[in-house]
Design an enzyme around this catalytic site. Sequence first.
Site, PDB file in Angstrom:
ATOM      1  N   HIS A   1      65.787  70.973 -32.898  1.00 35.23           N
ATOM      2  CA  HIS A   1      65.247  71.545 -34.062  1.00 35.23           C
ATOM      3  C   HIS A   1      66.265  72.292 -34.710  1.00 35.23           C
ATOM      4  O   HIS A   1      65.814  72.635 -35.781  1.00 35.23           O
ATOM      5  CB  HIS A   1      64.009  72.378 -33.570  1.00 35.23           C
ATOM      6  CG  HIS A   1      63.065  72.307 -34.828  1.00 35.23           C
ATOM      7  ND1 HIS A   1      63.144  71.821 -35.885  1.00 35.23           N
ATOM      8  CD2 HIS A   1      61.750  72.954 -34.831  1.00 35.23           C
ATOM      9  CE1 HIS A   1      62.252  71.876 -36.796  1.00 35.23           C
ATOM     10  NE2 HIS A   1      61.228  72.446 -36.021  1.00 35.23           N
TER      11      HIS A   1
ATOM     12  N   ASP B   1      64.423  68.511 -38.103  1.00 31.91           N
ATOM     13  CA  ASP B   1      62.996  68.830 -38.154  1.00 31.91           C
ATOM     14  C   ASP B   1      61.940  67.762 -37.987  1.00 31.91           C
ATOM     15  O   ASP B   1      62.076  66.768 -37.584  1.00 31.91           O
ATOM     16  CB  ASP B   1      62.997  69.320 -39.522  1.00 31.91           C
ATOM     17  CG  ASP B   1      63.211  68.502 -40.564  1.00 31.91           C
ATOM     18  OD1 ASP B   1      62.953  67.240 -40.434  1.00 31.91           O
ATOM     19  OD2 ASP B   1      63.366  69.065 -41.876  1.00 31.91           O
TER      20      ASP B   1
END
Length: 423
Positions: free
Chosen positions: A396, A400
């Site tokens: 992450h 995303d």
Amino acid sequence: MSIYQILMPKLGESVVEGTISKIMVSEGDTIVEDDLLLEITTAKVDSEVPSPVAGTVTKIYCEEDQLLSAGTLLMDIRLEGEEDDEQEEVQETEVASTEQERPQDQTKRFLSPLVKKMMNEYGISLRDLEKVQGSGVGGRVQKADILNYLAKQEEVAPPTQKSHSESFKSVIENPSPKVQTPEPEVFTANGDYLEMGNTRKVIAQRMVESLSTSAHVTTVVQADVTSLVQWRKKTNPQVKEKHQVSISFLSVFVEVVTKALKRYPKLNSSIVGDRVLLKKDINIGFAAATEQDDLFVPVVKDCDELNIIGISKRVQKLIDKVRDGKLGIDEMTGGTFTLTNFGSFKGLFGTPIINQPEVAILALGNIEKVPAVIETELGDVIGIRHKMYLSLSHDHRIIDGMLAGKFLQAIVEEIESYNPNVI
């Protein structure tokens, strides 16, 4: 006399060290070409190292159970037929490696894999490297030289650049940080202790390091693979007769994921310091376990240059080598993305751990027949469909939810309409 120096082999992008698990020769032994010298254990494989030359072992620099970096000198071999009073000529080789160590682009200086890694990690350019005085043989730059250079940069940096040099502090103060696994609480219980082998110890360390490095997030989708199941059942007998190979579901996903990586290259990258390295090669690894519970990740190289037949042949060849215990280090290095098949043991889906320094790993769930709603011109009906879950663990820090979702959707669309002409 002519001396061959046996070095720790190049172990790949994510593996820069290995453990000497067994030394098979002694100083003074006479050996012939291909005699086994030692065994090396890495996070990927236990590998036997043969001698590339015939001669006499004159010096052994390593010890069993010693953890060493790639490029470390392991032993000297005096070439067969050479006399001691001849002028000494030192030659070097990294055994068990299919690639010759190449210098960094646009420089003639020899750079070990560890030095290259440190240059990338701490933003040292080739121009900066010219300022580093190497302390190794022939003026080679070593780890200590890089650390000394970073320390000097720390001392001379002006106040406005001090924050930039702060990034070097941790490596100077603690150049080889290790993730420590806490000792379990001691308690009394009935049972037997099972010793962890070298491979399992390294795997355990790598998994903990990955979790402490990447910000793991897992996204799960479901795909209808009914058409794929029917296509494979119809096509494989003809493919096997014509090409002497069967197309597995794993091979299909290698091809489909390759296409998705070309559309979304950030999934085929690595994080280097505060930069993202978008890799040009697409090399897909896949998890393969043996009956002895040893785990390997062979890599299908240059997937974007292969069709489904070529991929199937590569996958089958690698699987055969895993089963026969003949998989080489070079066949488990250079991966840019990894697949793991939870469906092999009826698993629906899972949350796999990213294979560093990659940024994503895709888990394939079990294909099951389930009742599902089917849209038709006459309305919705209930039918039996083949469905499976795909779970993508991604870093992450750079990937995303939106990008992960688009990547998975591209795979689902491709797999649900999969119907190539291979006959």
